[in-house]
Write a protein that holds these residues in place. Sequence first.
Motif, PDB file in Angstrom:
ATOM      1  N   ASP A 135       2.642   5.169   8.508  1.00 22.14           N
ATOM      2  CA  ASP A 135       2.160   4.855   7.162  1.00 22.14           C
ATOM      3  C   ASP A 135       3.239   4.190   6.310  1.00 22.14           C
ATOM      4  O   ASP A 135       2.991   3.160   5.666  1.00 22.14           O
ATOM      5  N   ASP A 136       4.405   4.811   6.274  1.00 24.03           N
ATOM      6  CA  ASP A 136       5.462   4.372   5.354  1.00 24.03           C
ATOM      7  C   ASP A 136       6.726   3.952   6.095  1.00 24.03           C
ATOM      8  O   ASP A 136       7.811   3.890   5.492  1.00 24.03           O
ATOM      9  N   SER A 137       6.596   3.711   7.389  1.00 31.19           N
ATOM     10  CA  SER A 137       7.780   3.352   8.162  1.00 31.19           C
ATOM     11  C   SER A 137       7.354   2.750   9.484  1.00 31.19           C
ATOM     12  O   SER A 137       6.176   2.754   9.843  1.00 31.19           O
ATOM     13  N   THR A 138       8.338   2.211  10.196  1.00 31.66           N
ATOM     14  CA  THR A 138       8.123   1.851  11.587  1.00 31.66           C
ATOM     15  C   THR A 138       9.375   2.238  12.341  1.00 31.66           C
ATOM     16  O   THR A 138      10.487   2.183  11.795  1.00 31.66           O
ATOM     17  N   LEU A 139       9.199   2.673  13.568  1.00 33.66           N
ATOM     18  CA  LEU A 139      10.338   2.956  14.427  1.00 33.66           C
ATOM     19  C   LEU A 139      10.398   1.862  15.480  1.00 33.66           C
ATOM     20  O   LEU A 139       9.408   1.600  16.176  1.00 33.66           O
ATOM     21  N   LEU A 140      11.547   1.188  15.554  1.00 33.27           N
ATOM     22  CA  LEU A 140      11.705   0.070  16.482  1.00 33.27           C
ATOM     23  C   LEU A 140      12.817   0.356  17.474  1.00 33.27           C
ATOM     24  O   LEU A 140      13.757   1.093  17.179  1.00 33.27           O
ATOM     25  N   LEU A 141      12.708  -0.258  18.619  1.00 38.99           N
ATOM     26  CA  LEU A 141      13.831  -0.346  19.541  1.00 38.99           C
ATOM     27  C   LEU A 141      14.159  -1.828  19.663  1.00 38.99           C
ATOM     28  O   LEU A 141      13.267  -2.643  19.890  1.00 38.99           O
ATOM     29  N   ALA A 142      15.419  -2.174  19.514  1.00 36.27           N
ATOM     30  CA  ALA A 142      15.794  -3.587  19.526  1.00 36.27           C
ATOM     31  C   ALA A 142      16.952  -3.819  20.486  1.00 36.27           C
ATOM     32  O   ALA A 142      17.729  -2.908  20.775  1.00 36.27           O
ATOM     33  N   SER A 160       7.205  -7.861  11.729  1.00 38.44           N
ATOM     34  CA  SER A 160       6.015  -8.393  11.080  1.00 38.44           C
ATOM     35  C   SER A 160       4.764  -7.662  11.572  1.00 38.44           C
ATOM     36  O   SER A 160       3.888  -7.274  10.795  1.00 38.44           O
ATOM     37  N   HIS A 161       4.706  -7.444  12.877  1.00 35.90           N
ATOM     38  CA  HIS A 161       3.569  -6.747  13.491  1.00 35.90           C
ATOM     39  C   HIS A 161       3.432  -5.329  12.900  1.00 35.90           C
ATOM     40  O   HIS A 161       2.348  -4.924  12.474  1.00 35.90           O
ATOM     41  N   GLU A 162       4.519  -4.606  12.865  1.00 28.86           N
ATOM     42  CA  GLU A 162       4.440  -3.200  12.444  1.00 28.86           C
ATOM     43  C   GLU A 162       4.174  -3.072  10.942  1.00 28.86           C
ATOM     44  O   GLU A 162       3.462  -2.162  10.516  1.00 28.86           O
ATOM     45  N   VAL A 163       4.720  -3.985  10.137  1.00 31.12           N
ATOM     46  CA  VAL A 163       4.439  -3.924   8.694  1.00 31.12           C
ATOM     47  C   VAL A 163       2.958  -4.243   8.451  1.00 31.12           C
ATOM     48  O   VAL A 163       2.308  -3.615   7.606  1.00 31.12           O
ATOM     49  N   PHE A 164       2.399  -5.176   9.197  1.00 23.91           N
ATOM     50  CA  PHE A 164       0.967  -5.499   9.076  1.00 23.91           C
ATOM     51  C   PHE A 164       0.115  -4.256   9.327  1.00 23.91           C
ATOM     52  O   PHE A 164      -0.929  -4.045   8.711  1.00 23.91           O
ATOM     53  N   HIS A 165       0.588  -3.426  10.256  1.00 28.84           N
ATOM     54  CA  HIS A 165      -0.129  -2.183  10.572  1.00 28.84           C
ATOM     55  C   HIS A 165      -0.180  -1.206   9.386  1.00 28.84           C
ATOM     56  O   HIS A 165      -1.015  -0.305   9.385  1.00 28.84           O
ATOM     57  N   PRO A 224       0.795  -1.227   0.000  1.00 24.19           N
ATOM     58  CA  PRO A 224       0.000   0.000   0.000  1.00 24.19           C
ATOM     59  C   PRO A 224       0.829   1.280   0.000  1.00 24.19           C
ATOM     60  O   PRO A 224       0.284   2.365  -0.011  1.00 24.19           O
ATOM     61  N   TYR A 225       2.160   1.145   0.040  1.00 24.49           N
ATOM     62  CA  TYR A 225       3.020   2.331   0.130  1.00 24.49           C
ATOM     63  C   TYR A 225       3.973   2.358  -1.058  1.00 24.49           C
ATOM     64  O   TYR A 225       4.167   1.350  -1.742  1.00 24.49           O
ATOM     65  N   GLU A 226       4.597   3.546  -1.269  1.00 27.03           N
ATOM     66  CA  GLU A 226       5.544   3.679  -2.387  1.00 27.03           C
ATOM     67  C   GLU A 226       6.971   3.374  -1.972  1.00 27.03           C
ATOM     68  O   GLU A 226       7.842   3.122  -2.814  1.00 27.03           O
ATOM     69  N   SER A 227       7.216   3.452  -0.674  1.00 23.51           N
ATOM     70  CA  SER A 227       8.513   3.026  -0.129  1.00 23.51           C
ATOM     71  C   SER A 227       8.293   2.801   1.355  1.00 23.51           C
ATOM     72  O   SER A 227       7.287   3.263   1.913  1.00 23.51           O
ATOM     73  N   TYR A 228       9.228   2.065   1.987  1.00 22.81           N
ATOM     74  CA  TYR A 228       9.022   1.750   3.404  1.00 22.81           C
ATOM     75  C   TYR A 228      10.368   1.706   4.110  1.00 22.81           C
ATOM     76  O   TYR A 228      11.356   1.223   3.542  1.00 22.81           O
TER      77      TYR A 228
END
Length: 576
Positions: free
Chosen positions: A236-243, A270-275, A217-221
Amino acid sequence: MSGAADVAYALSFADADRNRLRVTARAEQGCGTWWMATWIQGSYLIREYARNVESVSARGSDGPLGVRKVAKDAWVVMCEGTGAGQPVELTYTVAAHELTVRTSYVDDAGAVLNPPSWAIVPENAEGPLTVALTDAPWPSVHTPLPERDGAFVATDVDALMDAPMLLGTTSVHRFSVDGVPHTIATLDEQALWTHPRIAEDVQAIVEAQRDLWGPLPYESYQVLNALGARGGLEHDDSTLLLADPFAARMDADGEPMDADAYRGWLSVVSHEVFHAWNVRRMRPAGLVPSDHRHEQYTPDLWVAEGLTSYYDNLLLARAHRINEEQLLAAISKEIKAVVETPGRKVQPLSQASLDTWIEFYRHDEHSKNQGVSYYRKGALVGLILDAEIRRVTRNKRSLDDAMRLAWARFRNDPAGYSPEGFRAVLSEVAGVDLQPLVHRLVDTTDELPLDDALAYFGLMLSPVDVEGLPPFHGAELAPEGGLLRVDTVARDTPAWVAGVMPGDELVAVDRWRLHGPERLDALPVGPHTWTLARRGRLLDVLVTTRPATPEPWEVAVDPEASLTAQRMRRDWLGER
Ligand SMILES: [Zn+2]
């Protein structure tokens, strides 16, 4: 700074080593009210970002202007007698010392920036809004915002708020799925996140998501990865993670050295991309349009978060990043968490969703007794609905079809989906009325019919081995400087019935002084006198322990499952 921008921000890192971000915001029409977000979308708690702001001042075309604070999160720039239409430059400092996925953090090694926690916005701002970095000393900047003329451009306020930024020394991986570019950028001075397997695994996850939903659904991620405690937030087009910094170290065979930590990270990805589909573009009615200053209510976080949690690990299995055993272990963990939460008998899922603002992010000693997680119980509801749709359609359809139909119907709908609208989609896909079932799962505290759902896939709940478990009292005890403190007391357990309370100190059992739980656990089942210290006074209560009989939570393959059920399980796992 771009002259065409409605608001042009310039960020300075001159004070980075004191965790401070200096901001200048130039607005073409800046007289009047400016505001700041109180919360960040996806994390439902009023966080009061304005508490980190200081030294707000303003300048107009002819010199300094007055700034009056008018609310906790609002300021008025006063232009009386100097022309209301003039450009205004607001300057301020933000204390950026919280490294989480919903705050901002700056030090001399890099920065993690979330606009809701640093941007003060003029009330009339429409966009575009630009962000320029005046003196960032680091080699790379990653953000989903496109760059133009030396500044990052957000089309409107929502787009700005939705765009985290990562600055520093980064390890970067790139890959494409269906021609759509993806970037994984990790703040990684020690170069611990360089193994090519990272990109291969994330690509496989994105492909499994695409196989479920359809075209990306996005043009880049961008996967923006900072290192610290575990966390993730969707955009929408990204996720911010702490690992975990060490989660992605691989051995000579390319196998993760800490497999649990690495799988945990993949599961969050996987969770955040599903979002990107579920909640970012297919939104519950209560969350649209975005209100960055006030609570937004929806009873449907069991869809937004619960179903996302159901699919995060299932799609890891379909992407062959975890095996069946690991998937069943993950489901077992969800079941264990729910059956060990007495609050499931008090709070229905739809209410947990509304109460998120006062409960989910404010866990205390009573939380488990009065509430249930819409993530964990919601994930199990996903499993039950999936099995039910497959059962009534003779495996012709599944929850996957329902998610696709909901997507077709509600994607980018400015009104979002209503609770009834989403439930109608489930019934439509099933071809039978699922409303009574969904009502029971979501709006009541009835126990979940997990046995039937698992049996459909040839799975069962296996009894938990109680061998060696001490007698059960129901209090969670924490050793603290040679003392035993009562952390929580689960509802309707022996300790609860006896009147033991969180905060009590457990001094002695049957008059024997306690310093740890060992002596307590060695006593036989039956009545025992607990001496407690409460508010400085000693008191005795009688706790009648019982044999440990935990509810079954471990999911296992049923050795007697029919061939049909085994086929259903393979189908569910995507092994057709
Ligand atoms: Zn989530």
